[in-house]
Design an enzyme around this catalytic site. Sequence first.
Site, short mmCIF file in Angstrom:
data_model
loop_
_atom_site.label_atom_id
_atom_site.label_comp_id
_atom_site.label_asym_id
_atom_site.label_seq_id
_atom_site.Cartn_x
_atom_site.Cartn_y
_atom_site.Cartn_z
N LYS A 13 10.28 8.94 6.18
CA LYS A 13 11.12 8.36 7.36
C LYS A 13 12.58 8.08 7.04
CE LYS A 13 9.48 3.71 7.55
NZ LYS A 13 10.37 3.12 6.59
N ARG A 88 9.00 -3.92 12.78
CA ARG A 88 7.77 -3.43 12.20
C ARG A 88 6.76 -4.44 12.91
NH1 ARG A 88 9.95 -1.67 6.88
NH2 ARG A 88 8.14 -0.81 5.72
N ARG A 127 6.94 8.83 -5.69
CA ARG A 127 8.27 8.63 -5.48
C ARG A 127 9.26 7.93 -6.50
NH1 ARG A 127 9.51 5.99 0.31
NH2 ARG A 127 8.38 4.36 -0.40
N ARG A 160 10.07 2.19 -7.54
CA ARG A 160 9.93 0.86 -6.81
C ARG A 160 8.92 0.08 -7.15
NH1 ARG A 160 11.04 2.23 -0.42
NH2 ARG A 160 9.51 0.69 -0.26
N ARG A 171 0.26 -2.06 1.47
CA ARG A 171 1.43 -1.63 2.57
C ARG A 171 0.77 -0.94 3.66
NH1 ARG A 171 5.63 1.14 -1.10
NH2 ARG A 171 6.97 1.46 1.09
P1 AMP Z 1 10.64 0.02 3.43
O1 AMP Z 1 11.63 0.27 2.43
O2 AMP Z 1 10.98 0.05 4.67
O3 AMP Z 1 9.41 0.57 3.08
O4 AMP Z 1 10.44 -1.79 3.17
C1 AMP Z 1 10.12 -2.14 1.86
C2 AMP Z 1 9.35 -3.59 2.26
O5 AMP Z 1 10.32 -4.72 2.61
C3 AMP Z 1 8.16 -3.48 3.13
O6 AMP Z 1 6.99 -3.27 2.69
C4 AMP Z 1 8.32 -5.15 3.72
O7 AMP Z 1 7.75 -5.88 2.59
C5 AMP Z 1 9.76 -5.40 3.64
N1 AMP Z 1 10.49 -5.18 5.07
C6 AMP Z 1 11.22 -4.02 5.38
N2 AMP Z 1 11.57 -4.16 6.80
C7 AMP Z 1 10.71 -5.12 7.19
C8 AMP Z 1 10.57 -5.65 8.62
N3 AMP Z 1 10.93 -5.09 9.56
N4 AMP Z 1 10.09 -6.78 8.65
C9 AMP Z 1 9.14 -7.37 7.56
N5 AMP Z 1 9.23 -6.95 6.43
C10 AMP Z 1 10.17 -5.87 6.20
#
Ligand code: AMP
Length: 221
Positions: A13, A88, A127, A160, A171
């Site tokens: 995404k 989310r 990744r 990461r 996750r």
């Molecule tokens: P992402 O880069 O979108 O995979 O986000 C990395 C991490 O940030 C996620 O696994 C969550 O721990 C946190 N995170 C990102 N967006 C949200 C959200 N909308 N609500 C809660 N935690 C978030």
Amino acid sequence: MKLIILGAPGSGKGTMATVLRDSYGITHISTGDIFRANIKEETPLGKEAKKYIDAGQLVPDEITISMVEDRLKQDDCKVGYLLDGFPRTIAQAEKLDEMLKANNTAIDAVIRVDVPNEVIMGRVVNRRVCTSCGESYNVVTRPTKVEGVCDVCGKEVVQRDDDKPETVEQRLITYEKNTKPLIDFYEKKGILIAADNSKDPKAAFEQASAALSKLGFQKIQ
Ligand code: AMP
């Protein structure tokens, strides 16, 4: 145009969001990127968020929602935006609806990026991301030209912390439990667009943009 992109970790995404941003001239807002920038800067928000992110859990709604609320007030959102990684949870989605309604507006479409679970793990553990510009690579399918160096900006490319296999598993569990119900939530509103990203990212993007075109949104490039 106001969009949401919804998909499991590793669904691609983030990459698709960048293409959508460039093709439609809208602002890309990634809550994950905002948290990571705060972690890097060691802000109080970053310190708090890190505890949850490193455990593969969601940052609490109240922290995330107020962060997004502030972000949406910035000038660059006036041209339209794409929310990546937010909402989310159902609570976040309901709050977003409320915020937009207060401004007499609404989300135009939600793009659901589909990838089978078995493909996801391989993608995420391979990744690598740029610590500066956020460009995403894959050690198998899209390596950097020079190991550990970003092709785009020349800065360091790393894995990461939350892309390590133990965290990815958590996750995915978090996604199934908290985020998947959003598919139903937006389907009921009739604004869901599907994009099959199991093979070719270009085809997935074209599928989404064909649906956006039917809604009257055209690419600028
Ligand atoms: P992402 O880069 O979108 O995979 O986000 C990395 C991490 O940030 C996620 O696994 C969550 O721990 C946190 N995170 C990102 N967006 C949200 C959200 N909308 N609500 C809660 N935690 C978030």
